[in-house]
Design a protein around this motif. Structure first.
Motif, PDB file in Angstrom:
ATOM      1  N   VAL A 253       0.882  -1.178   0.000  1.00  0.00           N
ATOM      2  CA  VAL A 253       0.000   0.000   0.000  1.00  0.00           C
ATOM      3  C   VAL A 253       0.917   1.225   0.000  1.00  0.00           C
ATOM      4  CG1 VAL A 253      -1.838   1.223   1.225  1.00  0.00           C
ATOM      5  CG2 VAL A 253      -1.727  -1.290   1.300  1.00  0.00           C
ATOM      6  N   THR A 254       0.850   2.038  -1.050  1.00  0.00           N
ATOM      7  CA  THR A 254       1.727   3.216  -1.101  1.00  0.00           C
ATOM      8  C   THR A 254       1.170   4.295  -0.165  1.00  0.00           C
ATOM      9  OG1 THR A 254       0.555   4.346  -2.872  1.00  0.00           O
ATOM     10  CG2 THR A 254       2.246   2.730  -3.528  1.00  0.00           C
ATOM     11  N   PRO A 255       2.011   5.256   0.226  1.00  0.00           N
ATOM     12  CA  PRO A 255       1.510   6.330   1.111  1.00  0.00           C
ATOM     13  C   PRO A 255       0.307   7.049   0.508  1.00  0.00           C
ATOM     14  CG  PRO A 255       3.917   6.354   1.035  1.00  0.00           C
ATOM     15  CD  PRO A 255       3.478   5.341   0.016  1.00  0.00           C
ATOM     16  N   ALA A 256       0.288   7.195  -0.809  1.00  0.00           N
ATOM     17  CA  ALA A 256      -0.820   7.932  -1.442  1.00  0.00           C
ATOM     18  C   ALA A 256      -2.146   7.182  -1.335  1.00  0.00           C
ATOM     19  CB  ALA A 256      -0.484   8.185  -2.912  1.00  0.00           C
ATOM     20  N   ALA A 257      -2.099   5.887  -1.015  1.00  0.00           N
ATOM     21  CA  ALA A 257      -3.336   5.097  -0.895  1.00  0.00           C
ATOM     22  C   ALA A 257      -3.833   5.030   0.548  1.00  0.00           C
ATOM     23  CB  ALA A 257      -3.105   3.687  -1.420  1.00  0.00           C
ATOM     24  N   ALA A 258      -3.104   5.661   1.469  1.00  0.00           N
ATOM     25  CA  ALA A 258      -3.445   5.510   2.893  1.00  0.00           C
ATOM     26  C   ALA A 258      -4.850   6.004   3.218  1.00  0.00           C
ATOM     27  CB  ALA A 258      -2.413   6.249   3.751  1.00  0.00           C
ATOM     28  N   SER A 259      -5.353   6.957   2.444  1.00  0.00           N
ATOM     29  CA  SER A 259      -6.692   7.495   2.740  1.00  0.00           C
ATOM     30  C   SER A 259      -7.777   6.437   2.520  1.00  0.00           C
ATOM     31  CB  SER A 259      -6.955   8.725   1.871  1.00  0.00           C
ATOM     32  OG  SER A 259      -6.771   8.377   0.519  1.00  0.00           O
ATOM     33  N   ASP A 260      -7.458   5.356   1.806  1.00  0.00           N
ATOM     34  CA  ASP A 260      -8.448   4.278   1.585  1.00  0.00           C
ATOM     35  C   ASP A 260      -8.321   3.192   2.655  1.00  0.00           C
ATOM     36  OD1 ASP A 260      -9.504   5.406  -0.666  1.00  0.00           O
ATOM     37  OD2 ASP A 260      -8.155   4.345  -2.037  1.00  0.00           O
ATOM     38  N   ARG A 261      -7.804   3.536   3.811  1.00  0.00           N
ATOM     39  CA  ARG A 261      -7.484   2.537   4.831  1.00  0.00           C
ATOM     40  C   ARG A 261      -8.631   1.562   5.106  1.00  0.00           C
ATOM     41  NH1 ARG A 261      -7.663   5.214   9.810  1.00  0.00           N
ATOM     42  NH2 ARG A 261      -9.767   4.383   9.876  1.00  0.00           N
ATOM     43  N   GLY A 262      -9.836   2.066   5.333  1.00  0.00           N
ATOM     44  CA  GLY A 262     -10.946   1.188   5.724  1.00  0.00           C
ATOM     45  C   GLY A 262     -11.221   0.131   4.657  1.00  0.00           C
ATOM     46  N   ALA A 263     -11.350   0.588   3.408  1.00  0.00           N
ATOM     47  CA  ALA A 263     -11.677  -0.352   2.320  1.00  0.00           C
ATOM     48  C   ALA A 263     -10.528  -1.333   2.100  1.00  0.00           C
ATOM     49  CB  ALA A 263     -11.970   0.425   1.038  1.00  0.00           C
ATOM     50  N   GLY A 291       1.459   4.882  10.884  1.00  0.00           N
ATOM     51  CA  GLY A 291       0.808   6.090  11.375  1.00  0.00           C
ATOM     52  C   GLY A 291      -0.576   6.339  10.806  1.00  0.00           C
ATOM     53  N   HIS A 292      -1.145   5.347  10.079  1.00  0.00           N
ATOM     54  CA  HIS A 292      -2.478   5.547   9.486  1.00  0.00           C
ATOM     55  C   HIS A 292      -3.520   4.592  10.066  1.00  0.00           C
ATOM     56  CE1 HIS A 292      -1.221   8.406   6.367  1.00  0.00           C
ATOM     57  NE2 HIS A 292      -0.098   7.714   6.344  1.00  0.00           N
ATOM     58  N   GLY A 293      -3.156   3.782  11.038  1.00  0.00           N
ATOM     59  CA  GLY A 293      -4.139   2.928  11.715  1.00  0.00           C
ATOM     60  C   GLY A 293      -4.467   1.637  10.991  1.00  0.00           C
ATOM     61  N   PHE A 294      -3.633   1.224  10.025  1.00  0.00           N
ATOM     62  CA  PHE A 294      -3.939  -0.006   9.279  1.00  0.00           C
ATOM     63  C   PHE A 294      -3.965  -1.241  10.172  1.00  0.00           C
ATOM     64  CE2 PHE A 294      -2.983   2.370   5.416  1.00  0.00           C
ATOM     65  CZ  PHE A 294      -3.871   1.811   4.513  1.00  0.00           C
TER      66      PHE A 294
END
Ligand code: NAP
Length: 501
Positions: A253-263, A291-294
């Protein structure tokens, strides 16, 4: 070389949902295996000489027969695998469709690699591919239809013009012999050459196939241990083993994809627990930006996964042992799925956090653990994640999750392309389509033959070999080279690709 073999016994059949024994199937005797191989050897020249269109009618007849018996076969498969009816019905339908696809790919004919060069002085040289002869197939436990008695290996070998002898898998012996009888009967009724397909039962029968001088190639789907044992055994005779084995299949998962964490977290858990994690393409490791809660999101999704039966008692025991080894090697506290009830061979899902620097060559963490478990590793900078991917064993497949206008995506895809057979972008690796562009393979230890695929049109190429014929007269040419092009093949004539009219 003759090796000591065990007495004839039987493959017992169990219901994984309850653990109860539900019957068994007697092992083939040495005489039965010899008879099957003798018939297969006799069928080889007839199957080889038959046009691809004739083979297509035979394969289609077998596909029709299997579909007509769908209810009975799904019921048998459910009783022996613990997999659900929807999954099994879908797998059976895809098996029949794939068989038709391989037959159609043979009719299209590019796998025959036909070419002709007219040489100075009136001579000529022609080259084309011929079927290798009898193929032995070892299917896997986890795809009773897709990689079983009439699965990818069997259908692509028959379509390419090779008789096939399949070794029944002991995880589903009753299904194997019933499915084998249906396919054999349909081929016979469609006037396919007698002996072009059969099934043998028992571990020793499998060894007899590999050792037989009649068998010219082996297709195997299963564990690394089993695959490499057969590769080494067949190497004594110089016989190729196309072994498709189990790997870790990483996800980045690249940093730019972190906003899609839930899905992404939900999708990852759905993918690695699909079929109780018993997929060769299961994503066994995810690398996520820290740092994104994955880790928490994945743990939360795992906690809701119901326990499901694994295929056999041995696989269930290996799973629990493997989970213990992964926990010890990672020193991570696993998130666990629902643990009650656990009837039969059932197991609970696990997600195990691991530090990136523990992913080092030789570690247990880099090997497949068959079943519903995966590792979760956080990274601080993308380069350290890419470096960790470079340290993994090569895999069948990988996934990359990217964001919009993601500057890192192309580099990540290129790095993974060098180490796996297929890279899935913003999608999970678990589904494998049977198409012209599919590659289901990869560098060792994903397979023993990195040039090969066991799914897709390229699968036929495993079962042919090229020959040249020099200075033959027109009436001495085989059908693929005759001037009137009776099989309507694409051909390369004096270097120029030509399509049939
Ligand atoms: P497996 O235990 O290796 O068995 C596969 C077949 O090979 C069985 O018929 C088995 O017979 C036989 N076999 C195994 N070791 C042997 C040996 N040393 N000598 C002779 N025969 C041997 O694999 P599985 O449990 O069926 O399948 C699960 C594995 O397959 C997983 O690792 C999964 O990832 C992998 N898989 C890979 C793909 C792919 O396309 N790459 C697809 C599906 C599954 P006996 O049981 O009688 O020994």
């Amino acid at each position: 070389m003759t090796l000591p073999l065990a007495d004839v016994g039987e493959d017992p059949s169990f219901d994984p949902a309850t653990g109860e024994r539900t019957g068994g199937v007697a092992h083939s005797t040495p005489e039965e295996v010899a008879r099957v191989l003798d018939l297969a050897e006799r069928a080889a020249p007839r199957l080889s000489a038959a046009s691809p269109v004739a083979r297509e009618t035979w394969v289609a007849a077998a596909a029709d027969a299997v579909l007509a018996a769908s209810a009975e076969l799904v019921d048998l498969a459910r009783a022996e695998t613990g997999l659900g009816p929807d999954r099994l019905e879908g797998e059976l339908a895809r098996m029949a469709a794939s068989a038709r696809f391989y037959a159609a790919a043979a009719v299209e004919g590019s796998y025959l690699g036909v070419s002709r060069d007219d040489l100075p002085g009136g001579s000529s040289l022609v080259r084309w591919n011929i079927p290798v002869g009898v193929v032995a197939v070892f299917g896997a436990s986890n795809f009773p239809f897709g990689f079983g008695i009439f699965g990818h290996d069997v259908a692509s070998a028959l379509a390419a013009g090779c008789p096939v002898v399949v070794k029944a898998h002991p995880a589903h012996p009753r299904l194997s012999v019933r499915l084998g009888a249906i396919v054999r009967g349909a081929l016979r009724d469609a006037s396919a050459p007698d002996g072009c397909f059969d099934v043998v039962v028992g571990f020793d029968s499998g060894l007899r196939l590999v050792d037989s001088p009649v068998v010219r190639a082996v297709a195997f789907t299963g564990s690394q241990r089993g695959g490499m044992a057969l590769v080494e055994r067949a190497a004594r005779r110089g016989v190729p083993v196309f072994a498709e084995m189990g790997t870790v299949n990483p996800v980045l998962v690249t940093p730019a994809a972190a906003s899609d964490r839930g899905a992404i977290a939900r999708g990852f858990v759905d993918s690695f627990t699909l079929g109780a994690g018993q997929f060769c393409t299961k994503p066994g490791l995810i690398l996520v930006p820290a740092g994104h809660g994955f880790v928490d999101s994945i743990a939360e999704a795992v906690s809701r996964v119901q326990a499901a039966p694994l295929l056999t008692a041995a696989i269930a025991a290996a799973y629990e042992g493997g989970v213990s080894q992964l926990v010890a090697a990672s020193e991570g506290a696993p998130a666990t799925g629902v643990t009650e009830p656990l009837p039969g061979f059932s197991a609970a899902a696990r997600a195990i956090p691991v530090a990136l620097d523990r992913l080092t060559p030789g570690s247990r963490l880099l090997e497949e653990c068959f079943g519903p478990v995966a590792l979760v590793a956080e990274y601080d900078d993308l380069e350290s994640a890419l470096a960790a991917l470079d340290r993994l064993q090569p895999s069948l497949a990988a996934s990359v999750f990217t964001g919009e206008d993601d500057a890192d995506a192309a580099d990540a895809i290129a790095r993974l392309t060098g180490r796996v057979g297929r890279v899935a972008v913003n999608s999970w690796p678990t589904g494998v389509a049977t198409t012209w562009s599919q590659q289901h393979g990869g560098p060792w230890p994903a397979t023993s033959r990195p040039e090969a695929t066991s799914v897709g049109a390229g699968a036929l190429s495993r079962f042919v070999r090229p020959v040249s014929l020099q200075n033959a007269s027109t009436d001495q040419l085989p059908a693929p080279l005759r001037p009137e092009n009776p099989w309507k093949l694409p051909r390369r004539l004096n270097g120029r690709p030509t399509l049939p009219h």
